[in-house]
Design an enzyme around this catalytic site. Structure first.
Site, short mmCIF file in Angstrom:
data_model
loop_
_atom_site.label_atom_id
_atom_site.label_comp_id
_atom_site.label_asym_id
_atom_site.label_seq_id
_atom_site.Cartn_x
_atom_site.Cartn_y
_atom_site.Cartn_z
CB ILE A 81 -15.87 -10.03 -31.33
CG1 ILE A 81 -15.37 -11.26 -30.54
CG2 ILE A 81 -15.62 -10.23 -32.82
CD1 ILE A 81 -16.15 -12.53 -30.79
CG ASN A 85 -27.39 -3.03 -23.50
OD1 ASN A 85 -26.25 -3.44 -23.32
ND2 ASN A 85 -28.45 -3.83 -23.50
CB ALA A 112 -25.74 -11.54 -28.52
CE1 TYR A 126 -24.12 -16.96 -27.61
CE2 TYR A 126 -22.81 -18.96 -27.90
CZ TYR A 126 -23.01 -17.61 -28.13
OH TYR A 126 -22.11 -16.91 -28.89
CG LEU A 164 -8.05 -22.31 -21.82
CD1 LEU A 164 -8.11 -23.05 -20.49
CD2 LEU A 164 -7.77 -23.30 -22.96
CG PHE A 215 -13.52 -27.22 -17.27
CD1 PHE A 215 -13.53 -27.23 -15.89
CD2 PHE A 215 -13.83 -26.02 -17.92
CE1 PHE A 215 -13.86 -26.10 -15.16
CE2 PHE A 215 -14.15 -24.88 -17.20
CZ PHE A 215 -14.16 -24.92 -15.82
NE ARG A 220 -14.17 -26.11 -27.31
CZ ARG A 220 -14.37 -27.41 -27.04
NH1 ARG A 220 -13.69 -28.34 -27.68
NH2 ARG A 220 -15.26 -27.77 -26.13
N GLY A 257 -21.55 -30.07 -21.45
CA GLY A 257 -21.81 -29.49 -22.77
C GLY A 257 -20.58 -29.20 -23.61
N1 UDP Z 1 -11.52 -24.70 -20.32
C1 UDP Z 1 -10.85 -25.24 -19.24
N2 UDP Z 1 -10.79 -24.50 -18.10
C2 UDP Z 1 -11.37 -23.27 -17.96
C3 UDP Z 1 -12.05 -22.73 -19.08
C4 UDP Z 1 -12.10 -23.48 -20.25
O1 UDP Z 1 -10.31 -26.34 -19.30
O2 UDP Z 1 -11.29 -22.68 -16.88
C5 UDP Z 1 -11.58 -25.47 -21.57
C6 UDP Z 1 -12.99 -25.77 -22.03
O3 UDP Z 1 -13.42 -26.99 -21.51
C7 UDP Z 1 -12.81 -25.81 -23.56
C8 UDP Z 1 -11.66 -24.85 -23.83
O4 UDP Z 1 -11.00 -24.67 -22.58
O5 UDP Z 1 -12.41 -27.09 -23.97
C9 UDP Z 1 -12.12 -23.50 -24.32
O6 UDP Z 1 -13.13 -23.03 -23.45
P1 UDP Z 1 -13.69 -21.55 -23.50
O7 UDP Z 1 -14.66 -21.40 -22.36
O8 UDP Z 1 -12.56 -20.60 -23.57
O9 UDP Z 1 -14.44 -21.47 -24.90
P2 UDP Z 1 -15.62 -22.39 -25.52
O10 UDP Z 1 -14.94 -23.51 -26.24
O11 UDP Z 1 -16.49 -22.85 -24.39
O12 UDP Z 1 -16.31 -21.46 -26.45
#
Ligand code: UDP
Length: 329
Positions: free
Chosen positions: A13, A33, A75, A141, A190, A208, A221, A284
């Site tokens: 970003i 860094n 970060a 985080y 994702l 997931f 999302r 989570g």
């Molecule tokens: N996700 C998934 N498979 C993956 C990575 C992410 O199904 O290999 C899902 C994850 O559970 C979430 C969405 O995709 O609902 C976005 O995840 P990402 O890690 O990109 O961003 P986050 O929402 O964690 O900031």
């Protein structure tokens, strides 16, 4: 023209924000860094390799360049890692940002834009999520970032700090010119994982969980194009130098897409089917994270322009095709 120090300007970003600031004619100095950023993503000639906690270096940069404002991205940002090593996140994020803020105030820099996250909300009570929603992070985080927002509030009271915290929803996509994009090691997000699958670098994309309380059972999302996100920083910066109120601002589109919808749109963009595998829920993950995202728009006129899913995926696909192994330096 403003003189802006961007910490973490070699990151995903950060580099897109540097690009946007340069387009507006600002003078941009990057401090990074390179622990996770890439030298090849640094777009300004004014680059310092170093840590935000190096007070002498930060003071030297401020004095040498006449820094007026800081946009702070540097970060640690992996949720899973933060669960394993919470201390690392509180030291690297909260501790070092406190030090940075102290150095800024001591050196007369009072304009601070902070890279925050929707993770400060934890599992939201209501969707879309307004800035006034309860702050209740469910991982170190998010907690480390929420603590920094509180520190900013106290420093506003004590020293007149001018600040805003941009709470990002899901940053995605890449610059349409294809010179900068997303390159994380390890990659956990994702969209890059879907596109790496399409490139044949992974066997499939794991989904997931399909038992969430959403229309197709997968998580929803709010995906915001990284160039729109960059533009939000520029607008926040210009606003802060005038009369933008301090505080948190959600940065999203207000629209959510499910994991399945993202994969389906990716299949259209890449022109082939993408192998999928159902996996259990990831710990989570809230079912839905969608922003109520009009606060910055109302204050500054900022509006997402590139955040339709098709544009997000096609710009990301362009980046991955041109740089299948990410940055070379
Ligand atoms: N996700 C998934 N498979 C993956 C990575 C992410 O199904 O290999 C899902 C994850 O559970 C979430 C969405 O995709 O609902 C976005 O995840 P990402 O890690 O990109 O961003 P986050 O929402 O964690 O900031």
């Amino acid at each position: 023209m403003s003189v802006v120090l961007v910490t973490g300007g070699a990151g995903y970003i950060g580099s897109h924000t540097v690009d946007a600031l340069l387009t507006y004619g600002d003078q941009v100095i990057v401090l990074d860094n390179l622990s996770t950023g890439h030298r090849g993503a640094v777009l300004t000639e004014h680059f310092y390799e170093g840590d935000i906690s190096d007070r002498e270096l930060v003071a030297e940069i401020i004095q040498k360049h006449g820094v007026e404002a800081v946009i702070h991205f540097a970060a640690k940002s992996l949720v899973g890692e933060s669960m394993q090593k919470p201390d690392l996140y509180f030291i690297e994020n909260t501790g070092k940002t406190s030090q940075l803020l102290q150095t800024l105030v001591e050196n007369g820099v009072k304009n601070f834009i902070f890279s925050s996250t929707a993770a400060v909300y934890g599992i939201p009570e209501d969707v879309p999520i307004a800035e006034s929603a309860t702050i209740s992070p469910i991982n170190p985080y998010g907690e480390s970032k929420a603590m920094i927002e509180s520190i900013c509030q106290w420093m506003e009271q004590a020293y007149g700090l001018r600040w805003c915290a941009l709470r990002y929803f899901n940053a995605a996509g890449a610059h349409p010119q294809g010179h900068i994009g997303e390159d994380h090691t390890p990659e956990t997000h994702l969209i890059p994982l879907i596109l790496q699958t399409a490139l044949g670098q992974r066997r499939n994309i794991g989904i997931f969980g399909e038992d969430y309380n959403t229309e197709d059972g997968t998580c929803i999302r709010d995906y915001i194009h990284v160039c729109d996100l960059a533009e939000a920083h520029v607008k926040a910066l210009k606003g802060l130098l005038q009369d933008l109120p301090n505080g948190p601002y959600n940065i999203g589109t207000g629209f959510g897409f499910s994991v399945r919808e993202v994969i389906q749109t990716a299949e259209i963009v890449v022109g082939s089917s993408i192998a999928q595998q159902m996996l259990p829920r990831r710990e989570g993950d809230p079912a839905q994270l969608v922003a109520q995202a009009n606060r910055l728009s109302e204050a500054t006129g900022w509006k997402p322009k590139m955040s339709d899913l098709q544009t997000i995926l096609s710009t990301a696909w362009n980046w991955h095709n041109r740089h299948p192994h990410g940055y070379t330096e």
